[in-house]
Write a protein that holds these residues in place. Structure first.
Motif, PDB file in Angstrom:
ATOM      1  N   ALA A 166     -29.062  46.556  17.964  1.00 39.86           N
ATOM      2  CA  ALA A 166     -30.062  47.581  18.677  1.00 39.86           C
ATOM      3  C   ALA A 166     -30.783  48.077  18.304  1.00 39.86           C
ATOM      4  CB  ALA A 166     -28.880  48.328  19.284  1.00 39.86           C
ATOM      5  N   VAL A 209     -29.667  42.220  24.136  1.00 36.08           N
ATOM      6  CA  VAL A 209     -29.989  43.182  23.492  1.00 36.08           C
ATOM      7  C   VAL A 209     -32.161  42.779  23.902  1.00 36.08           C
ATOM      8  CG1 VAL A 209     -30.878  44.566  21.994  1.00 36.08           C
ATOM      9  CG2 VAL A 209     -28.779  44.579  22.378  1.00 36.08           C
ATOM     10  N   PRO A 231     -30.034  48.870  26.012  1.00 32.03           N
ATOM     11  CA  PRO A 231     -30.205  47.874  24.776  1.00 32.03           C
ATOM     12  C   PRO A 231     -28.739  48.606  23.978  1.00 32.03           C
ATOM     13  CG  PRO A 231     -32.257  48.144  24.942  1.00 32.03           C
ATOM     14  CD  PRO A 231     -31.325  49.309  25.968  1.00 32.03           C
TER      15      PRO A 231
END
Length: 474
Positions: free
Chosen positions: A219, A397, A412
């Motif tokens: 992320a 993500v 995310p």
């Protein structure tokens, strides 16, 4: 009879080894054909060759990650090779000139270096026996009453998992409590609580720092490609509260479901002297650990990127001869390959506009953005229970990045944290698998806590990250 059973088991294992390639190759071909068929249908929507090609690679990668036709790290390498074939050669006539260096560059991204520094720290701690010291530290701090001891072991495990891999932390903590488990027996509620609570704490505790869990790093890396940087301390601002609250809720759940408050333990047979450890090496690891973590935490002050300070354990632990060449070969390099492949696929999906196409379709649904964000969180925890949470975050993500405004920043992060709440099955996480492999706990014992975290984990991540994101954006 025992000999017959052993012989039959050996025969089954031999056949599996001899014919395993048939399953792998047929599954790979099956995934390839399914990806081709779905891409054929997708082409009818009228998008360009480049979008269709990345769509094909994405479907194929997802299928290979789910079915494990080839190991997850091999999927990462295969994905990068596919992107280089599509955008770095004339074999496939794409409509945009994408520089292939951005896909190869994932091998040397900040996330990779950050994870590598964490791997060196974990190996150094193991080499000097700091893992065994954790158990004795917990006894001294939390006492020997079962309820408090379980909480102490879970918090110690969580602390370790924030700077080490969840798998390594679970392995060392489970090995330290196995004498208790054997003494109490597999039917003891305290045995079940230990072998459920420790892997859960390792997985949930990994949410606390960027290096604590691979989805966290994915992320951060994806947001960095979007021009948003998250420091070590900034992650801890929302990751640490989420981790600690989740662990506390899980602990309360265990002590209510498994009543072991009156359990008596004979400690005299469990506490043994620690083996001789080189004091210089031990102090070297402690010094390196403190220095590295301090540099990570104070990045806003000194301005040195966390990827650069990750070189500290790599250099110091080899200078002090704590980690040697043969130790480096044992590091989980496959994880780095998987992360690099996942980052490359995410970059490609964004670059050709595939994520925008998917999100445009989602936005046409009569669902508010907050509902879409909630769906992402739920899907993240659900699929992480049946496949690698690293693979799950690699898929979700990049899609979440395309959400508008604040949601493109927070979702995310919510997905990454939600992927660390998968505790339903022994295969949901390596930590559960390690605990299950002791033979002291059944598969059904994981279900109640796993179901709890499917509901509580994403909700908690949702609330904490949105609160952080609101103040961060402001």
């Amino acid at each position: 009879m025992a000999y017959t059973d052993s012989r039959l088991s050996a025969v089954r294992l031999f056949r599996k080894i001899k014919t395993g390639w048939i399953y792998a190759s047929s599954t790979f071909v099956g995934n390839f054909l399914i990806a081709l068929f779905l891409t054929y249908l997708f082409r009818k929507l009228g998008y360009g060759v480049d979008v269709n090609y990345v769509f094909f690679l994405s479907i194929l990668a997802v299928g290979l990650w789910i079915t494990e036709a080839i190991p997850p790290f091999a999927v990462g390498i295969f994905t990068i090779a596919g992107l280089l074939l599509g955008f770095g050669t004339d074999f496939i006539k794409t409509e945009i000139n994408t520089p292939v260096e951005m896909y190869l560059g994932t091998w040397t991204s900040n996330v990779i270096w950050l994870l590598l520094g964490g791997f060196f720290l974990a190996e150094g701690m193991h080499q000097v026996g700091l893992d065994k010291s954790l158990f004795r530290f917990t006894l001294r701090r939390f006492g020997r009453k079962p309820n408090q001891l379980l909480l102490g072991l879970m918090l110690t495990t969580a602390l370790g998992s924030m700077v080490m891999s969840n798998t390594a932390t679970t392995a060392m903590m489970v090995s330290s409590v196995l004498p208790i488990a054997h003494l109490m027996g597999r039917d003891s509620p305290f045995t079940k609580a230990l072998l459920i609570g420790i892997p859960a704490a390792a997985t949930l505790g990994g949410m606390g720092t960027i290096i604590g869990s691979t989805p966290n790093a994915i992320a951060v890396g994806a947001l960095q490609e979007k021009g948003i940087s998250i420091t070590f301390v900034e992650w801890m601002a929302f990751g640490l509260p989420t981790a600690l609250i989740s662990i506390y809720i899980f602990w309360k759940f265990l002590i209510r479901k498994l009543d072991f408050s009156e359990v008596e333990i004979d400690w005299s047979s469990l506490i043994s002297n620690s083996p001789d450890i080189n004091r210089f090496e031990r102090n070297s690891v402690i010094f390196t650990l403190i220095l590295t973590v301090s540099m990570w935490l104070t990045e806003p002050v000194h301005g040195v990127p966390i990827a650069a300070t990750s070189a500290i354990p790599i250099v110091l632990l080899t200078i002090f001869q704590v980690i040697k060449a043969e130790d480096v070969r044992r590091l989980p390099w496959d994880t780095l390959m998987l992360v690099a492949g996942g980052l490359a696929l995410g970059i490609a999906m964004v670059e050709v506009g595939l994520t925008d196409i998917v999100m445009d379709r989602i936005n046409t649904l009569s669902i508010a953005t907050v509902g879409v964000a909630a769906i992402f969180a739920i899907i993240g925890v659900l699929i992480s229970n049946i496949m690698s949470n690293t693979a799950a975050s690699s898929i979700l993500v990049p899609l979440a990045l395309s959400l508008p405004g604040l949601w493109g920043f927070t979702v995310p992060l919510i997905v990454a944290l939600s992927c660390s709440c998968a505790l339903l099955l022994p295969v949901s996480t390596p930590s559960n698998a390690i605990s299950f492999s002791t033979g002291m706990i059944a598969q059904k014992d994981f279900r109640p806590g796993g179901l709890l975290m499917i509901g509580v984990g994403p909700l908690l991540a949702f609330l904490v990250v949105l609160l952080y994101g609101y103040f961060f954006i402001q």
